[in-house]
Design a protein around this motif. Structure first.
Motif, short mmCIF file in Angstrom:
data_model
loop_
_atom_site.label_atom_id
_atom_site.label_comp_id
_atom_site.label_asym_id
_atom_site.label_seq_id
_atom_site.Cartn_x
_atom_site.Cartn_y
_atom_site.Cartn_z
N GLY A 1 35.25 39.81 39.86
CA GLY A 1 35.83 39.56 38.28
C GLY A 1 35.52 40.60 37.39
N PRO A 2 36.03 40.80 35.85
CA PRO A 2 35.81 41.70 35.25
C PRO A 2 34.64 41.62 34.51
N ASP A 3 33.86 40.73 34.53
CA ASP A 3 32.30 40.41 33.68
C ASP A 3 31.23 41.16 34.56
N ARG B 1 29.06 43.78 36.14
CA ARG B 1 28.66 45.38 35.84
C ARG B 1 27.61 45.56 36.94
N GLY C 1 26.22 40.21 34.51
CA GLY C 1 27.33 39.54 34.28
C GLY C 1 27.47 38.28 34.69
N ASP D 1 33.46 43.21 45.64
CA ASP D 1 33.68 43.88 44.46
C ASP D 1 34.38 45.27 44.73
N GLY D 2 35.82 45.24 44.67
CA GLY D 2 36.64 46.35 45.31
C GLY D 2 36.46 46.66 46.61
#
Length: 351
Positions: free
Chosen positions: A110-112, A114, A126, A144-145
């Motif tokens: 997700g975008p949050d 780190r 995050g 994550d990716g």
């Protein structure tokens, strides 16, 4: 279904009969999990059923995992087997990481989220929303990716939440410094991706839905045979017979769609079959739950009747990882993109 899978399914069914609360007259506390059933499943050897033996798993495939999940859905089992065996185990095996013991869960970053840099330790912070069974998991495995992050129990906190069926859907709160060894890079040739993670998650929900639909049908057949009206069982009335026939058709269609999708995924085929399975089971969830409650009347909505365990799961799982409308849109877009030249292959999987 092979003889081995049939025996495995029978063993899982026996464990669920002994330890699950599918027939309980009082609901388990919301957000709780069934540790006794998990221990029994672990002893059978299915908690890592879809992970190769060389990676520490049981050596099964997606089809085997789906067969087990259908049984767990049928018994409203409160265990994170889909998250452990089909998702977290798959991610860890893809990096050749050591598989921890105990229940796990898995999610996309997700975008949050780190993740810092470092050769020995890495700062991670995050929030990841609505992670299934996070409060029960010893490890949260995050994709994550092209990296897989493993969070241990002390690395995160949980803000508890539940879905409509009372299953944990928790926010994972992370502010920790973790050893760099807990972050694993995926090899370049790995099939693991965010889309494949979503496909597996959707297939797991479809398999559980298929099992829950079967349970709702079984309860409805039993009740219709016992409940009398005007001097005879309501199963003798044509309207009830039509309801049961419609439920049986939807339940069988769901089972076929789910198991076909699993076979195609195992064969490396197109994931359009997963979309089809999620669409079919989502539509079945609505019809089967509605007809089951019509047959049971007001009794089926009460805490005293176990039908609610199946129908609340049907409603919850139908909407998780995208509902039938979303997947229908995606499948339609894939058909348009395939064009006349590729449509046959998309529909049949035949090149």
């Amino acid at each position: 279904m092979s003889d081995i899978i049939e025996e495995l399914v029978a063993a899982v069914g026996d464990a669920c009969t002994k330890y699950s609360d599918a027939d309980a007259v009082s609901a388990a506390p919301a957000g709780s999990w069934n540790s006794r059933l998990w221990t029994a499943l672990d002893q059978i050897g299915v908690t890592m059923v879809a992970v190769a033996e060389e990676n520490g798993g049981a050596g099964g495939d997606v089809s085997t995992a789906v067969a087990v999940l259908e049984v767990l859905g049928q018994f409203s089992a409160r265990v994170p087997l889909a998250e452990t065996a089909l998702l977290a185990g798959w991610l860890l095996a893809g990096t050749d990481a050591v598989l921890p013991t105990g229940p796990m869960t898995a999610c996309l970053a997700g975008p949050d989220l780190r993740i810092g840099a470092g050769s020995e330790s890495v700062a991670v912070s995050g929030t990841i929303a609505r992670v299934p069974w996070a409060r029960c998991a010893g490890h949260v495995v995050v994709l994550d990716g092209r990296r897989v992050l493993v969070l241990r129990r002390g690395d995160f906190a949980v803000s508890e939440g539940i879905n409509l069926a009372g299953e944990p859907r928790d926010d994972v709160l992370i502010t920790a410094t973790v050893p760099a060894a807990q972050i694993h890079d995926l090899p370049p040739e790995s099939e693991i991706s965010a889309q494949n993670f979503r496909n597996r998650s959707a297939l797991a929900r479809a398999a559980l839905t298929s099992g829950a639909a079967r349970r709702a049908l079984e309860l409805s057949i039993t009740y219709a045979g016992q409940r009398e009206q005007f001097g005879r069982p309501i199963a003798k009335f044509q309207a009830i017979q039509q309801h049961l026939a419609s439920m049986a058709a939807e339940t069988l269609l769901s089972k076929v769609a789910v198991e076909a999708a699993a076979l195609i995924i195992d064969a490396g085929g197109d994931a359009a079959a997963v979309a089809a399975a999620k669409i079919v089971t989502g539509q079945a969830a609505g019809l089967v739950s509605a007809l089951a409650h019509q047959i049971h009347g007001a009794l089926g909505y009460t805490e005293e009747h176990s039908l609610r365990l199946s129908t609340t799961r049907l409603w919850a799982w139908r909407d998780e990882i995208g509902n039938e409308e979303q997947w229908s849109g995606e499948l339609g877009q894939r058909a348009l993109s395939a064009g006349t030249a590729g449509l046959w292959q998309l529909v049949t999987g035949i090149r």
